[in-house]
Scaffold this active site. Structure first.
Site, PDB file in Angstrom:
ATOM      1  N   GLU A  71      61.070  23.102  62.436  1.00 26.42           N
ATOM      2  CA  GLU A  71      61.192  24.407  63.083  1.00 26.42           C
ATOM      3  C   GLU A  71      60.403  24.517  64.380  1.00 26.42           C
ATOM      4  O   GLU A  71      60.841  25.174  65.326  1.00 26.42           O
ATOM      5  CB  GLU A  71      60.784  25.527  62.120  1.00 26.42           C
ATOM      6  CG  GLU A  71      61.841  25.859  61.064  1.00 26.42           C
ATOM      7  CD  GLU A  71      61.837  24.906  59.882  1.00 26.42           C
ATOM      8  OE1 GLU A  71      60.930  24.064  59.787  1.00 26.42           O
ATOM      9  OE2 GLU A  71      62.754  25.003  59.034  1.00 26.42           O
ATOM     10  N   HIS A 140      62.409  32.951  50.910  1.00 24.06           N
ATOM     11  CA  HIS A 140      63.700  32.990  51.604  1.00 24.06           C
ATOM     12  C   HIS A 140      64.248  34.416  51.689  1.00 24.06           C
ATOM     13  O   HIS A 140      65.445  34.604  51.851  1.00 24.06           O
ATOM     14  CB  HIS A 140      64.746  32.135  50.881  1.00 24.06           C
ATOM     15  CG  HIS A 140      64.611  30.657  51.083  1.00 24.06           C
ATOM     16  ND1 HIS A 140      63.518  29.946  50.674  1.00 24.06           N
ATOM     17  CD2 HIS A 140      65.443  29.749  51.661  1.00 24.06           C
ATOM     18  CE1 HIS A 140      63.688  28.661  50.960  1.00 24.06           C
ATOM     19  NE2 HIS A 140      64.845  28.517  51.569  1.00 24.06           N
TER      20      HIS A 140
END
Lengths: 338, 322
Positions: A71, A140
Site C-alpha cells: 500500500e 475490513h
C-alpha cells in the site's frame, strides 16, 4: 434515463475519464488480477468488488496496473506520479489499510502543495472502500472519512448514490488536489437514474435529499439511505424531516447545514464514523458554534459506539446505526425543548 | 572511462558549492541566524554530484532530510535555496518548506523529505510517469542507511522491479542513522545485497571517490534510459558532522572526523586525480573556489536581509481550490 448501480456508475466514470485523458491511470491490488497465475485468464478479478472490470481490456495493462500488496508503494507512487504529469487513480482495497500507508497521505500528498510553496499540483485520487455490514470484521469494515477530513490538504468524498458517485468521481479525477474517494461497499448494488454522458458535481455542495421544516438530519454515505427511509416513514405521520447529504466531508458545505438548522431548529447527525472527533461531532459542533440561537433541542448524534467493528453478525448489526435508532432520535429531538 | 575536462570542472564546481554552502550553514547555525534544523552533507559531496552529473532537468530525484547537497547537485538555484532555508519570501517554497522540504519541480527535484524512507515510493511514481509518458527519463531516490531499513524502501524496490521502471536506488551509507551506527542498525550489514535480492544490479562503491560513483551511476542511468529497469548503488561515505547541526555526537570518537577530513575528503581526492590524470589545473580550481565563496557570501547576505512571508501566506496554497 438509464438506471445504473453505484458500481456501474463508478466503472463508467473511470472508463470515460480514461478515454478523455491519457494521463489517467489506475493502479492497485488485483484491479485486473491474474498476472502470474497458472490459468492464463486475462482478467481474473477486475477489482475485489468488480469495479475495474473490463478496463484493462480497453486500456491495456500499462494504464490499468496490477501491483503487489504494497500500500505504501501504491499510494506513494500515485502521489509521485501525480507530481510528475499523470493523474493516477490508486485503489486502496479497504479503507482500513490506510494504516499501512498513511504517511504517504498525511505527510506527503496532503502537504506537497503547501510545503512546496504552491508550486505543484497533486492530482491523485485514492478510491477506497468503507463501511460495515459484510461480517468482514474489525480490519475490513471501518469508516474513516471523518479522521481523513481532519487532514488539511486532502479532500474527502462520500457518495451515497450512483448519480453522485459518477459526478463526484469525475470531479475527483479532474481535481488538482489529492482526493480520497470513499465508496461504501453496501451501496454497490444500489441503483438510480444515471445519465450516460459526462457530468461533474462540485465538491462542497450538499444535496438535500428530503425537504422538510421540523427536523434536520445530516447523514453521510450509506446513512443517507437510512435517513431517507426514516424521513419517508415519519412523513406519513405528518412529521416533516429535511435530509442533507453533504456528499463531501471535506470541503464541507456548512452553509446548507446551517441554513437548514436555522429553519428547523432541530438537528440529528448520523454517521458510520465514530462518536469522537468525527463528522457527527464536527457537525454538532458547527450547530453549537454557529447556529446556537436557532437550536430548539439538543443535537442528537447517532453513530456506532467507540469500538472496532465486530465480526459477529448480531454484534455488527448492533454496531451500525439502525432505522430504529434514527427514528428514536428524531422523535426525541422533536419532544425536547430548550 | 574517459572524462571530459568540462564535465570534471562542472562536477568540481558543484562539489565545491555543496562544501562551501554547508560549511557556511554550519557557521550560521552556530551564530544563530538559521531557523529550524539543518542536516549537513559534508563528506558525501561526491555521491550527489556523481549521480546528478548524469541527469537532466527532466529527470527526477527524491531526496532526504539531508538534502542541500542533492539540491545543489541537481541544479537548484543557490540563492533561492538560501531564501528557503531562512524561510523568506522568494524561497523555493516561499518560506513554507524550510531546509527539510526544499523542492524545485522545474529542476526535477521532488523534495527533500523529513520523513525517513518516504521518498522512494514517490520517486517510483516519477519513474512510472517517465515510463507511462514514453520518455527516456529516469528517477532517482537518495536513501540513507537509516532509511534503508524502512519498509517503504522494500516496497519501492519491489514495485520498481515488478513494473521494470527507469529507477535508480541511490543508497548513501554515511555510517549513522541519527545517533546509531550502521554496524548496529543494519541487519545483514550490506545494503546493496538487499537490493540485489529484488533481481536488480546492485553494487557498493566508495562514495568518497567521485570517479567510482560517477562510473557506477553511468551504468545505472544508462540501463534505466534503455528501458532495462531499475538498479541500486550503495555509496559509502561517512558524514563529517552530526545528524543535525548542534548534535553533540557523544556516540562518535572525536578523532573519527579528523581522520575523515585528512583521509576521506571527496574534494581533495577528486583534485588529486583530476589534476594528475585528467589535466585539470589547480589554479582553475582555486578560481572556482573563489567564485563560489563570493556567490555564497552574497546569497547568504541577501537571504538574511530578505523579507519574511506576509501573514496571509499562512492560508494560501493548502489546496488548488477548496
Amino acid at each position: 434515463m438509464p438506471v445504473k448501480s453505484y458500481r456501474e456508475a463508478i466503472t463508467e466514470t473511470l472508463r470515460q475519464e480514461m478515454r478523455r485523458d491519457k494521463r489517467v491511470i489506475l493502479m492497485g491490488e488485483d484491479i485486473v488480477g491474474g498476472m502470474g497465475g497458472s490459468s492464463g485468464v486475462f482478467e481474473a478479478a477486475g477489482g475485489t468488488f468488480g469495479v475495474t472490470a473490463g478496463l484493462a481490456a480497453e486500456f491495456g495493462r500499462n494504464r490499468v496496473i496490477d501491483t503487489s500488496i504494497t500500500e505504501s508503494a501504491i499510494v506513494g507512487a500515485a502521489g509521485g506520479a501525480a507530481l510528475t504529469g499523470l493523474r493516477p487513480v490508486a485503489e486502496l482495497m479497504f479503507i482500513d489499510f490506510i494504516g499501512v500507508c498513511l504517511d504517504q497521505i498525511l505527510n506527503q500528498q496532503a502537504k506537497f502543495r503547501y510545503m512546496f510553496g504552491g508550486r505543484c499540483t497533486v492530482p491523485v485520487t485514492i478510491r477506497t472502500l468503507m463501511g460495515a455490514g459484510y461480517g468482514a470484521g474489525p480490519q475490513h469494515s471501518a469508516s474513516l472519512h471523518g479522521m481523513l477530513a481532519s487532514i488539511a490538504g486532502i479532500k474527502v468524498v462520500t457518495p451515497s448514490n450512483a448519480y453522485d458517485a459518477k459526478g463526484l468521481l469525475a470531479t475527483a479525477i479532474r481535481d488538482d488536489d489529492p482526493v480520497i474517494f470513499c465508496e461504501h461497499k453496501f451501496l454497490y448494488g444500489e441503483s438510480c437514474e444515471v445519465p450516460d454522458g459526462e457530468y461533474l458535481i462540485p465538491f462542497g455542495e450538499a444535496n438535500v435529499t428530503r425537504e422538510g421544516n421540523q427536523v434536520t438530519i445530516v447523514a453521510f454515505s450509506r446513512m443517507v439511505l437510512l435517513a431517507n427511509k426514516v424521513a419517508d416513514k415519519l412523513a406519513k405521520e405528518g412529521i416533516s424531516v429535511e435530509v442533507i447529504d453533504p456528499r463531501t466531508a471535506s470541503p464541507l458545505d456548512k452553509d446548507s447545514i446551517l441554513e437548514s438548522v436555522e429553519k428547523t431548529g432541530r438537528l440529528v447527525v448520523i454517521d458510520e464514523g465514530g462518536p469522537y472527533c468525527g463528522m457527527a461531532s464536527e457537525i454538532a459542533s458547527l450547530a453549537a458554534c454557529e447556529a446556537f440561537e436557532s437550536l430548539k433541542a439538543p443535537v442528537q448524534k447517532i453513530t456506532p459506539p467507540h469500538t472496532p467493528v465486530p465480526a459477529s453478525a448480531e454484534l455488527e448489526q448492533e454496531w451500525i446505526p439502525s432505522l430504529a435508532k434514527i427514528e428514536r432520535a428524531v422523535r426525541a429531538t422533536l419532544s425536547a425543548n430548550l | 572511462m574517459a572524462y571530459d575536462p568540462l564535465v570534471l570542472l562542472d562536477a568540481y564546481r558543484r562539489m565545491r558549492a555543496i562544501r562551501e554552502f554547508e560549511e557556511r550553514m554550519r557557521r550560521e547555525v552556530q551564530a544563530g541566524t538559521v531557523p529550524g534544523f539543518v542536516h549537513l552533507y559534508c563528506g558525501q559531496e561526491a555521491v550527489a554530484v556523481g549521480m546528478c552529473m548524469h541527469l537532466r532537468d527532466s529527470d527526477y530525484i527524491g531526496s532526504t532530510h539531508r538534502g542541500h547537497g542533492h539540491c545543489i547537485a541537481k541544479g537548484c538555484d543557490i540563492g533561492e535555496m538560501l531564501l528557503e532555508i531562512y524561510c523568506k519570501q522568494g524561497g523555493l517554497c516561499n518560506g513554507k518548506g524550510g531546509s527539510m522540504h526544499i523542492a524545485d519541480l522545474r529542476k526535477g527535484m521532488l523534495g527533500a523529505n523529513a520523513i525517513v524512507g518516504a521518498s522512494p515510493p514517490i520517486a517510483v511514481g516519477a519513474a512510472l510517469s517517465q515510463k507511462t509518458l514514453g520518455t527516456d527519463g529516469v528517477a532517482v531516490s537518495f536513501i540513507g542507511d537509516g532509511a534503508s531499513n524502512q519498509g517503504t524502501v522494500a516496497e519501492a524496490l519491489n514495485m520498481a522491479a515488478v513494473l521494470k521502471l527507469p529507477m535508480i536506488f541511490m543508497y548513501e551509507n554515511n555510517g549513522y542513522a541519527e545517533f546509531t551506527g550502521a554496524g548496529y542498525h543494519l541487519g545483514g550489514g550490506q545494503i546493496a545485497k538487499r537490493a540485489s535480492g529484488f533481481g536488480m544490479p546492485a553494487e557498493a562503491v566508495d562514495g568518497v571517490d567521485f570517479f567510482a560513483v560517477y562510473d557506477a551511476c553511468a551504468r545505472a542511468v544508462d540501463r534505466a534510459r534503455r528501458g532495462e529497469g531499475p538498479s541500486a548503488i550503495e555509496a559509502i561515505a561517512m558524514r563529517w558532522y552530526g545528524h543535525f547541526e548542534g548534535d553533540m555526537q557523544l556516540y562518535r570518537d572525536p578523532k573519527e572526523v579528523d581522520r575523515l577530513r585528512a583521509n576521506s575528503d571527496p574534494l581533495k581526492k577528486f583534485e588529486e586525480r583530476a589534476t594528475a590524470e585528467f589535466g585539470l589545473q589547480a589554479d582553475e580550481l582555486r578560481e572556482i573556489d573563489e567564485e563560489i565563496t563570493e556567490l555564497i557570501d552574497d546569497k547568504v547576505a541577501i537571504a538574511i536581509a530578505a523579507p519574511k512571508p506576509p501573514r496571509e501566506a499562512l492560508y494560501t496554497d493548502v489546496y488548488g481550490s477548496y
